[in-house]
Scaffold this motif. Structure first.
Motif, mmCIF file in Angstrom:
data_model
loop_
_atom_site.group_PDB
_atom_site.id
_atom_site.type_symbol
_atom_site.label_atom_id
_atom_site.label_comp_id
_atom_site.label_asym_id
_atom_site.label_seq_id
_atom_site.Cartn_x
_atom_site.Cartn_y
_atom_site.Cartn_z
ATOM 1 N N THR A 112 46.194 39.043 42.439
ATOM 2 C CA THR A 112 44.814 38.698 42.740
ATOM 3 C C THR A 112 44.388 39.338 44.054
ATOM 4 O O THR A 112 45.210 39.696 44.885
ATOM 5 C CB THR A 112 44.628 37.174 42.829
ATOM 6 O OG1 THR A 112 45.482 36.659 43.867
ATOM 7 C CG2 THR A 112 44.987 36.515 41.509
ATOM 8 N N LEU A 113 43.072 39.472 44.228
ATOM 9 C CA LEU A 113 42.518 40.065 45.434
ATOM 10 C C LEU A 113 42.165 38.979 46.437
ATOM 11 O O LEU A 113 41.706 37.894 46.051
ATOM 12 C CB LEU A 113 41.269 40.894 45.114
ATOM 13 C CG LEU A 113 41.485 42.336 44.629
ATOM 14 C CD1 LEU A 113 42.199 42.364 43.293
ATOM 15 C CD2 LEU A 113 40.157 43.077 44.539
ATOM 16 N N LEU A 115 39.752 37.982 48.269
ATOM 17 C CA LEU A 115 38.317 38.034 48.523
ATOM 18 C C LEU A 115 37.728 36.640 48.477
ATOM 19 O O LEU A 115 38.247 35.761 47.778
ATOM 20 C CB LEU A 115 37.621 38.931 47.482
ATOM 21 C CG LEU A 115 38.037 40.400 47.490
ATOM 22 C CD1 LEU A 115 37.334 41.148 46.371
ATOM 23 C CD2 LEU A 115 37.738 41.047 48.826
ATOM 24 N N ARG A 123 41.411 40.395 39.693
ATOM 25 C CA ARG A 123 42.831 40.746 39.604
ATOM 26 C C ARG A 123 42.983 42.254 39.538
ATOM 27 O O ARG A 123 42.086 42.963 39.073
ATOM 28 C CB ARG A 123 43.464 40.096 38.367
ATOM 29 C CG ARG A 123 43.318 38.583 38.312
ATOM 30 C CD ARG A 123 43.712 38.045 36.963
ATOM 31 N NE ARG A 123 43.467 36.607 36.860
ATOM 32 C CZ ARG A 123 43.573 35.913 35.731
ATOM 33 N NH1 ARG A 123 43.907 36.529 34.599
ATOM 34 N NH2 ARG A 123 43.348 34.609 35.725
ATOM 35 N N GLU A 124 44.110 42.717 39.986
ATOM 36 C CA GLU A 124 44.373 44.156 39.979
ATOM 37 C C GLU A 124 45.355 44.519 38.870
ATOM 38 O O GLU A 124 46.226 43.737 38.492
ATOM 39 C CB GLU A 124 44.937 44.612 41.328
ATOM 40 C CG GLU A 124 46.292 44.013 41.664
ATOM 41 C CD GLU A 124 46.930 44.651 42.881
ATOM 42 O OE1 GLU A 124 47.051 45.891 42.894
ATOM 43 O OE2 GLU A 124 47.320 43.910 43.803
ATOM 44 N N ILE A 135 40.348 46.934 38.335
ATOM 45 C CA ILE A 135 40.026 45.590 38.799
ATOM 46 C C ILE A 135 39.459 44.791 37.629
ATOM 47 O O ILE A 135 38.426 45.153 37.063
ATOM 48 C CB ILE A 135 39.023 45.631 39.967
ATOM 49 C CG1 ILE A 135 39.524 46.581 41.054
ATOM 50 C CG2 ILE A 135 38.826 44.232 40.524
ATOM 51 C CD1 ILE A 135 40.864 46.236 41.633
ATOM 52 N N PRO A 287 45.370 51.714 44.296
ATOM 53 C CA PRO A 287 45.218 50.388 44.927
ATOM 54 C C PRO A 287 45.102 50.461 46.440
ATOM 55 O O PRO A 287 44.323 49.700 47.039
ATOM 56 C CB PRO A 287 46.496 49.662 44.487
ATOM 57 C CG PRO A 287 46.868 50.299 43.199
ATOM 58 C CD PRO A 287 46.483 51.741 43.333
ATOM 59 N N ALA A 291 41.908 49.171 48.595
ATOM 60 C CA ALA A 291 42.134 48.189 49.654
ATOM 61 C C ALA A 291 41.485 48.628 50.959
ATOM 62 O O ALA A 291 40.882 47.819 51.676
ATOM 63 C CB ALA A 291 43.634 47.967 49.851
ATOM 64 N N LEU A 294 37.706 48.065 50.721
ATOM 65 C CA LEU A 294 37.337 46.659 50.851
ATOM 66 C C LEU A 294 37.487 46.191 52.293
ATOM 67 O O LEU A 294 36.619 45.496 52.832
ATOM 68 C CB LEU A 294 38.213 45.801 49.931
ATOM 69 C CG LEU A 294 38.136 46.093 48.427
ATOM 70 C CD1 LEU A 294 39.002 45.112 47.667
ATOM 71 C CD2 LEU A 294 36.707 46.036 47.926
ATOM 72 N N LEU A 316 46.160 45.401 48.426
ATOM 73 C CA LEU A 316 44.998 44.635 47.975
ATOM 74 C C LEU A 316 45.160 43.145 48.233
ATOM 75 O O LEU A 316 44.174 42.416 48.304
ATOM 76 C CB LEU A 316 44.776 44.874 46.482
ATOM 77 C CG LEU A 316 44.049 46.169 46.096
ATOM 78 C CD1 LEU A 316 44.064 46.358 44.593
ATOM 79 C CD2 LEU A 316 42.630 46.176 46.618
ATOM 80 N N ALA A 317 46.411 42.694 48.399
ATOM 81 C CA ALA A 317 46.645 41.277 48.644
ATOM 82 C C ALA A 317 46.173 40.843 50.024
ATOM 83 O O ALA A 317 45.968 39.656 50.267
ATOM 84 C CB ALA A 317 48.124 40.951 48.479
ATOM 85 N N GLY A 320 41.142 41.539 52.017
ATOM 86 C CA GLY A 320 39.937 40.747 52.206
ATOM 87 C C GLY A 320 39.697 40.363 53.649
ATOM 88 O O GLY A 320 40.490 40.673 54.550
#
Length: 487
Positions: A112-113, A115, A123-124, A135, A287, A291, A294, A316-317, A320
């Motif tokens: 999951t991201l 965010l 989810r990735e 995504i 990814p 990332a 974001l 990506l984890a 955020g």
């Protein structure tokens, strides 16, 4: 072909946008206005049939409030249109949803991201063949991939080359419409602080560092100008509609693997169409690259460091924000304040394709311009156009019966519908456009100055912008993140 025909073929032709539909369910009234007036009329007629007198006074708050809600404008909208926005804002305020703090102790669920808000469910999925990040949005049932784009400066091309590229981009959009499996296409053009790595790399390859006065001076200029500059980055996001592609996904094995296979087919077709339009894809974002995009959106101060050091910020984890605070008309994240403007009205007169240059070439402002294109299937588009024509003609007939004069705005709206029907018959696709501009600044006063500059640039581009209120967090996720999020 004669010389005159050749000259006309190489001329840049102006275009005209359709007006924002303002037709209601009856006599120009929206459904909310119609229901509000119906409640007021019901209270008024009840008082009449029950004898009037004191009942008029007792029911007057109901029908007077209904009339005020239906017709009183505030901030460019009728009062009744503010009711759902204010109600949702109050509901989120009571529920504590205006503030977000990252949980640094409890780990995120795998895949999951990190965010805030409803984007926390994203989810990735890493495509094993291309290495691209896909995504998944389980609520909207979409699967999104992002591709980077390089292109020459459009405003510097001659008119014939501009016309050719406009026609090529039209074929790209027509390809998306013909697919029938694409939910949305998002074009994002953003300015990011430059780390100076490009200038430094050029000097390392081509410079002669012999400790001479010109070499030392040039190196000092590079060190000073690099971090103070900015660069433009363009991405296009492609969102697969999982529901529309259900049959193809089952044929490909089902599940996320089947959806990834179908999206990969769309990616291949889309890439070929981009190259045919002389738009050079730099590759589908991995990814780590997603990332960085974001993290840079929520924390612009970290963008230069992320660019200089390519081995950090690649997860990506943890991409955020650490903290988010939403207010009525702005958003505060890690290192910046943000505000999102909606392009409420595109140019009403004919303009040339480069009309957005004043907005896109504004320097010294960190902003992201996003154009969300929603393709409409040909059969659904034809049905919608027929419904609009019937509605406009019936409204005109009703106005003629009561002696109301037909105005130019309604005539222009009908002509727009006829033009859309003609374009659809000629084989072109129909898309619904949503334009958003996310503006960022480290301080509130700098943000207000940047918004004023963007609004002035939009005026020069013959566009009308409105600052969104009560939904800044959701609008920022749609405008600043290349994830094809709906507004």
């Amino acid at each position: 072909m004669t010389a005159d025909n050749t000259r006309r073929a190489h001329q840049l032709h102006p275009v005209q946008f359709s007006r924002l539909p303002k037709r209601g369910v009856m006599l120009g009234l929206s459904l909310a206005q119609f229901l509000t007036l119906a409640i007021g009329l019901l209270a008024f007629t009840t008082a009449v049939y029950l004898g009037g007198g004191i009942l008029f006074g007792l029911t007057s708050p109901i029908w007077l409030t209904s009339v005020a809600l239906a017709f009183l404008p505030v901030g460019g909208r009728k009062l009744i249109e503010w009711v759902p926005i204010a109600g949702r804002w109050v509901w989120r305020s009571v529920g504590g949803q205006l503030r977000f703090r990252a949980d640094l102790v409890t780990p995120r669920p795998a895949g999951t991201l990190a965010l805030p808000g409803d984007a926390a469910a994203l989810r990735e999925w890493i495509d094993p063949e291309t290495g691209a990040a896909m995504i998944q949005d389980p609520h909207a049932q979409t699967l999104t991939a992002v591709v980077g784009i390089t292109h020459p400066a459009f405003v510097l091309l001659d008119s014939g080359e501009q016309e050719r590229r406009v026609a090529g981009w039209g074929r790209v959009l027509a390809t998306v419409c013909r697919s029938g499996r694409i939910a949305r296409v998002q074009i994002s053009e953003r300015t990011v602080p430059s780390s100076g790595s490009g200038l430094a790399e050029w000097w390392a390859r081509h410079g002669v560092n012999d400790d001479s006065w010109p070499a030392v001076t040039y190196q000092e200029l590079i060190e000073r100008a690099g971090p103070a500059g900015e660069r433009h980055a363009t991405t296009i996001s492609l969102a697969l509609d999982v529901r529309a592609a259900a049959r193809q996904i089952r044929a490909a094995g089902g599940g996320m693997k089947g959806a990834a296979d179908v999206l990969r087919q769309e990616m291949t077709t889309f890439t070929a169409a981009l190259r045919a339009a002389d738009l050079m894809p730099t590759g589908w974002l991995t990814p780590g690259e997603v990332a960085v995009a974001l993290r840079s959106a929520y924390d612009p101060a970290a963008a230069p460091a992320l660019e200089r050091h390519g081995d950090i910020g690649q997860s990506l984890a943890t991409a955020g924000p650490v903290a988010v605070a939403e207010s009525w008309d702005r958003l505060h994240t890690d290192s910046a304040h943000h505000a999102v403007l909606w392009i409420a009205e595109w140019p009403r007169s004919q303009v040339f394709p480069g009309f957005l240059s004043p907005l896109l070439l504004t320097s010294g402002i960190q902003r992201t311009f996003t154009l969300i294109c929603t393709p409409v299937r040909a059969d659904l588009a034809a049905r919608d156009i027929r419904r609009k024509k019937v509605g406009l003609l019936s409204d005109a007939a009703q106005r003629a019966k009561i002696g109301q004069i037909e105005d130019a705005a309604r005539t222009a709206e009908y002509n727009d519908v006829v033009q859309q029907e003609s374009d659809l018959t000629a084989g072109h696709g129909v898309l619904r456009y949503t334009g958003l501009v996310a503006v960022s600044a480290p301080k509130i006063d700098e943000l207000d100055a940047a918004i004023a500059a963007i609004e002035q640039a939009a005026v020069q581009a013959a566009c009308e912008t409105r600052r969104l209120v009560g939904q800044q967090a959701q609008a920022f996720a749609a405008a600043a993140l290349p994830l094809c999020r709906p507004v």
